[in-house]
Write a protein that holds these residues in place. Structure first.
Motif, short mmCIF file in Angstrom:
data_model
loop_
_atom_site.label_atom_id
_atom_site.label_comp_id
_atom_site.label_asym_id
_atom_site.label_seq_id
_atom_site.Cartn_x
_atom_site.Cartn_y
_atom_site.Cartn_z
N TYR A 35 0.83 -1.22 0.00
CA TYR A 35 0.00 0.00 0.00
C TYR A 35 0.86 1.27 0.00
O TYR A 35 0.65 2.17 -0.81
N GLY A 36 1.82 1.34 0.91
CA GLY A 36 2.66 2.53 0.99
C GLY A 36 3.44 2.78 -0.29
O GLY A 36 3.53 3.92 -0.77
N LEU A 37 4.01 1.71 -0.85
CA LEU A 37 4.76 1.84 -2.10
C LEU A 37 3.83 2.22 -3.25
O LEU A 37 4.22 2.98 -4.15
N ALA A 38 2.60 1.71 -3.23
CA ALA A 38 1.63 2.06 -4.27
C ALA A 38 1.30 3.54 -4.23
O ALA A 38 1.22 4.20 -5.27
N VAL A 39 1.11 4.08 -3.02
CA VAL A 39 0.82 5.51 -2.87
C VAL A 39 1.99 6.34 -3.38
O VAL A 39 1.82 7.29 -4.16
#
Length: 246
Positions: free
Chosen positions: A59-63
């Motif tokens: 999730y964090g990397l996607a953001v």
């Protein structure tokens, strides 16, 4: 001899200042040709399951990756800004998707604003300030109503986003004002398109395309026009006071 060296140095400095803007222009032209098939609604539809799986696992990397891509799209005026906004809603829902979209768009807009101001804006604004007659009156009028003008060009749907990024740089708008007015001014439209993106799952299932004209629907457009009128109110009041004073 010394004068010639000074002139040559000034010329080189001028080209050096133009370099960031020229790079942006070159990337925009190349990107418009090479990336138009990749930054499209069809590409989002075809890769939606992969994107959702990656978001769920990272999730964090996607953001971070999405924001970096969005910043690049805006900074280099690449095609696909609307699709990027829809993607933000599709991946991250209306909230925090809208916040992610608006933040990334503001950063990208600030990049092209700084490039334009460094390359052309400072000198052009200085020439307008030192000018006379109509040119000086235009510059003074803009300076007296900067906040209102900045919000207006952001709120009016008919003003292209890249135009709203370049014009303030060419008339000497401070960076802080540009950033604040951009962030706040694009929130209404950003929320609308992000919410459309948040409903793309159902649209994909029906085999349809999203209605991007929703922003011109009365229930959406009228409140935005109301905000435009509110932003223009200080200009109208100053104009009326000026007439009374003459």
């Amino acid at each position: 001899m010394r004068m010639a060296l000074v002139q040559e140095k000034t010329k080189r400095s001028g080209w050096g200042r133009m370099l960031p803007l020229l790079v942006i222009l070159a990337v925009a032209l190349a990107g418009g040709y090479l990336l138009r098939d990749y930054l499209s609604f069809d590409a989002l539809r075809d890769n939606r399951l992969v994107l959702l799986a990656f978001r769920d696992a990272n999730y964090g990397l996607a953001v971070a990756g999405f924001m970096a891509l969005y910043v690049a799209i805006v900074a280099f005026s690449l095609p696909g800004a609307t699709v990027a906004t829809l993607t933000g809603g599709f991946l991250f829902a209306t909230f925090p998707g809208a916040l992610i979209n608006v933040t990334a768009a503001t950063i990208g807009a600030s990049v092209i604003f700084l490039a334009a101001r460094w390359g052309l804006g400072e000198r052009l604004a200085a020439k307008m300030e030192q000018g006379h007659g109509a040119v000086k009156k235009i510059k003074d009028g803009i300076d007296e109503n900067q906040w209102s003008m900045l919000f207006l060009i952001r709120l009016v749907p008919a003003v292209p986003f890249f135009v709203a990024n370049l014009v303030p740089a060419l008339v000497g708008v401070p960076l802080r004002r540009f950033v604040i007015s951009t962030f706040l001014g694009i929130i209404p439209g950003g929320v609308v398109y992000t919410s459309v993106g948040a409903g793309l799952g159902e649209v994909f299932e029906r085999g349809e395309t999203p209605d991007l004209g929703i922003i011109f629907e009365p229930q959406i457009l009228l409140p935005i026009l109301g905000l435009c009128a509110l932003a223009a109110l200080p200009i109208v009041i100053k104009g009326l006071r000026g007439r009374k004073g003459t």
